[in-house]
Design an enzyme around this catalytic site. Structure first.
Site, PDB file in Angstrom:
ATOM      1  N   LYS A   1      45.098  35.294  45.897  1.00  0.00           N
ATOM      2  CA  LYS A   1      45.204  36.280  46.982  1.00  0.00           C
ATOM      3  C   LYS A   1      45.451  35.696  48.386  1.00  0.00           C
ATOM      4  O   LYS A   1      46.597  35.519  48.763  1.00  0.00           O
ATOM      5  CB  LYS A   1      43.991  37.204  46.944  1.00  0.00           C
ATOM      6  CG  LYS A   1      44.025  38.122  45.694  1.00  0.00           C
ATOM      7  CD  LYS A   1      43.111  39.311  45.816  1.00  0.00           C
ATOM      8  CE  LYS A   1      43.413  40.371  44.775  1.00  0.00           C
ATOM      9  NZ  LYS A   1      42.836  40.157  43.442  1.00  0.00           N
TER      10      LYS A   1
ATOM     11  N   ASP B   1      35.313  32.533  39.929  1.00  0.00           N
ATOM     12  CA  ASP B   1      36.589  33.159  40.270  1.00  0.00           C
ATOM     13  C   ASP B   1      36.508  33.646  41.716  1.00  0.00           C
ATOM     14  O   ASP B   1      35.918  34.684  42.007  1.00  0.00           O
ATOM     15  CB  ASP B   1      36.855  34.331  39.309  1.00  0.00           C
ATOM     16  CG  ASP B   1      38.154  35.056  39.609  1.00  0.00           C
ATOM     17  OD1 ASP B   1      38.723  34.834  40.704  1.00  0.00           O
ATOM     18  OD2 ASP B   1      38.600  35.854  38.768  1.00  0.00           O
TER      19      ASP B   1
ATOM     20  N   PHE C   1      36.713  41.223  36.757  1.00  0.00           N
ATOM     21  CA  PHE C   1      38.175  41.263  36.709  1.00  0.00           C
ATOM     22  C   PHE C   1      38.726  39.865  36.944  1.00  0.00           C
ATOM     23  O   PHE C   1      38.437  39.251  37.967  1.00  0.00           O
ATOM     24  CB  PHE C   1      38.740  42.226  37.765  1.00  0.00           C
ATOM     25  CG  PHE C   1      40.234  42.343  37.692  1.00  0.00           C
ATOM     26  CD1 PHE C   1      40.837  43.144  36.729  1.00  0.00           C
ATOM     27  CD2 PHE C   1      41.060  41.617  38.553  1.00  0.00           C
ATOM     28  CE1 PHE C   1      42.223  43.227  36.631  1.00  0.00           C
ATOM     29  CE2 PHE C   1      42.443  41.705  38.465  1.00  0.00           C
ATOM     30  CZ  PHE C   1      43.024  42.513  37.500  1.00  0.00           C
TER      31      PHE C   1
HETATM   32  C1  LIG Z   1      43.145  39.933  42.032  1.00  0.00           C
HETATM   33  C2  LIG Z   1      42.227  39.141  41.189  1.00  0.00           C
HETATM   34  C3  LIG Z   1      42.675  38.408  40.086  1.00  0.00           C
HETATM   35  C4  LIG Z   1      44.101  38.463  39.593  1.00  0.00           C
HETATM   36  O1  LIG Z   1      44.988  37.930  40.514  1.00  0.00           O
HETATM   37  P1  LIG Z   1      46.575  38.212  40.316  1.00  0.00           P
HETATM   38  O2  LIG Z   1      47.186  37.405  41.426  1.00  0.00           O
HETATM   39  O3  LIG Z   1      46.774  39.668  40.424  1.00  0.00           O
HETATM   40  O4  LIG Z   1      46.937  37.685  38.996  1.00  0.00           O
HETATM   41  C5  LIG Z   1      41.766  37.627  39.406  1.00  0.00           C
HETATM   42  N1  LIG Z   1      40.477  37.580  39.766  1.00  0.00           N
HETATM   43  C6  LIG Z   1      40.002  38.270  40.818  1.00  0.00           C
HETATM   44  C7  LIG Z   1      38.565  38.155  41.185  1.00  0.00           C
HETATM   45  C8  LIG Z   1      40.866  39.082  41.553  1.00  0.00           C
HETATM   46  O5  LIG Z   1      40.389  39.798  42.572  1.00  0.00           O
END
Ligand SMILES: *Cc1c(COP(=O)(O)O)cnc(C)c1O
Length: 393
Positions: A243, A214, A129
């Site tokens: 986050k 990420d 994700f």
């Molecule tokens: C939450 C998340 C995202 C997206 O972040 P947003 O602030 O909702 O755009 C991207 N990568 C990972 C691993 C995430 O947990």
């Protein structure tokens, strides 16, 4: 009742009106223990006094002035991130998706400038994700989030997480970027294996591929180290954060080395609000509080205590088949006969006075405050235990 919010957002039947530490209260004054941290965002709990002070102080000085000017809080935060990571330069955004969007665009641009237009393939992992913009949702390995939004941008391939053979097969000279989460968060708290990440690093070097980690969910102390890559003895070429970076104020960041950053020539990418002084002022104070031996040790210690209790609940109830994750990012995998029912258990926990979250349909995710106190942990887990034992779907 009329819905004023678009139906893609599904709200639980609770209206939170205030919060403090790991407690949240609703309109009726009922207290809930927060063990999900607003999806791994509230790393310092709710309404931390030092963050309130930072926000208030900055609110009297300067909120926004655009990226035509570099403000002091923005410069200071970039310096801190560089001094405590592999990186040399930072681009600030407002969210994780935007940080990843910047990372992917930079990798394509870098490859284009160094090697020409045919090195444009992006390799990502199934069930990963990376966000909800069209580019990041296309790179994310989850069909359900892509369905109906096509045509999607081309040049993206997905391989199974921890499949080293697939890695060898797909990372080649046409590849410009490989992107991966150290622990897949949204799809069920699934850790990448050390040998998979190390092989990815080697293959990226061999084929001149930009290695993007990420760390939007795993970064900022969540796993017991400041960044999750520090567990593996490797460094990425680009890392993304969001986050917990702002602990509740919207901010994201893309960190990289100068040799890659150079491909972002003046004007080639941008943002209006990204890196604004209000968000950065809060993130600066949050950074110092998280990046301390005391906090990081606390995460490791609390992580073990959470795990102990969850393992006990697993053997007592037989409702989980495994507990996984690292530090204070924990996944409880439901037994086969409860598959697809994670949301129901989240609902039952809510009724028992504890906030948890699901990561996919089969996994309960806990991502509490990194500074959660022993009493808060015990109270929250006792309520979770009660909900779990009574839960009879
Ligand atoms: C939450 C998340 C995202 C997206 O972040 P947003 O602030 O909702 O755009 C991207 N990568 C990972 C691993 C995430 O947990």
């Amino acid at each position: 009742m009329k819905n004023y919010i678009t139906p893609n957002l599904q709200f639980f039947d609770l209206v939170p009106i205030k919060a403090q530490g790991s407690s949240v209260w609703d309109e009726a004054g009922r207290e809930y223990i927060d063990l999900f941290g607003g999806i791994a965002v509230n790393a310092l709990g709710h309404c931390h006094p030092a963050l309130i002070r930072a926000l208030e102080d900055q609110a009297h000085k300067l909120w926004h002035i655009s990226n035509l000017y570099l403000t002091l809080p923005t410069k200071e935060l970039a310096k801190k991130l560089v001094q405590h990571s592999f990186a040399e330069q930072v681009f600030f955004a407002n969210s994780g998706a935007e940080a990843n969007e910047a990372a992917l665009k930079l990798a394509r641009k870098y490859a284009f400038e160094q090697y020409g237009p045919s090195k444009d393939k992006i390799v990502s992992c199934c069930n990963s994700f990376h966000g909800r913009t069209l580019f990041t949702v296309s790179v994310s390995g989850q069909k359900k989030y892509q369905l109906g939004f096509g045509p999607l941008p081309p040049g993206i391939q997905h391989i199974a997480l921890n499949d080293t053979e697939a890695l060898e097969k797909h990372l080649d000279d046409q590849t410009c970027a490989f992107i991966c989460e150290p622990i897949q968060g949204e799809s069920g708290v699934i850790p990448a294996e050390s040998n998979f990440l190390k092989l990815a690093r080697r293959l990226c070097d061999l084929h001149k591929i930009v290695f993007i980690l990420d760390e939007v969910q795993t970064g900022m102390g969540r796993t017991g180290k400041l960044f999750a890559y520090q567990h593996y003895g490797i460094t990425p070429d680009i890392m993304t954060l969001a986050k917990a970076l702002g602990c509740g104020v919207p901010i994201g960041a893309m960190l990289t080395l100068e040799k890659f950053a150079k491909a972002f020539a003046p004007g080639s990418h941008g943002t209006t609000l990204g890196g604004n002084p209000l968000g950065c002022a809060v993130a600066n104070v949050a950074f110092d509080l998280i990046n301390s031996a005391k906090t990081l040790q606390h995460v490791q210690q609390q992580g073990l205590l959470f795990r102990q209790k969850l393992n006990q609940l697993m053997s007592e109830t037989g409702k989980f088949q495994s507990i996984r994750g690292e530090g204070l990012l924990l996944g409880c995998v439901l037994q086969d006969r409860y598959q697809g029912k994670a949301r129901e258990l989240v609902q039952a926990a809510l009724a028992a006075g504890v906030l948890i979250s699901q990561a996919g349909p089969d996994v309960i995710r806990l991502a509490p405050s990194l500074i959660i106190q022993a009493e808060e942990r015990e109270k929250g887990l006792a309520r979770f235990e009660q909900a779990l034992k009574q839960w009879n779907p």
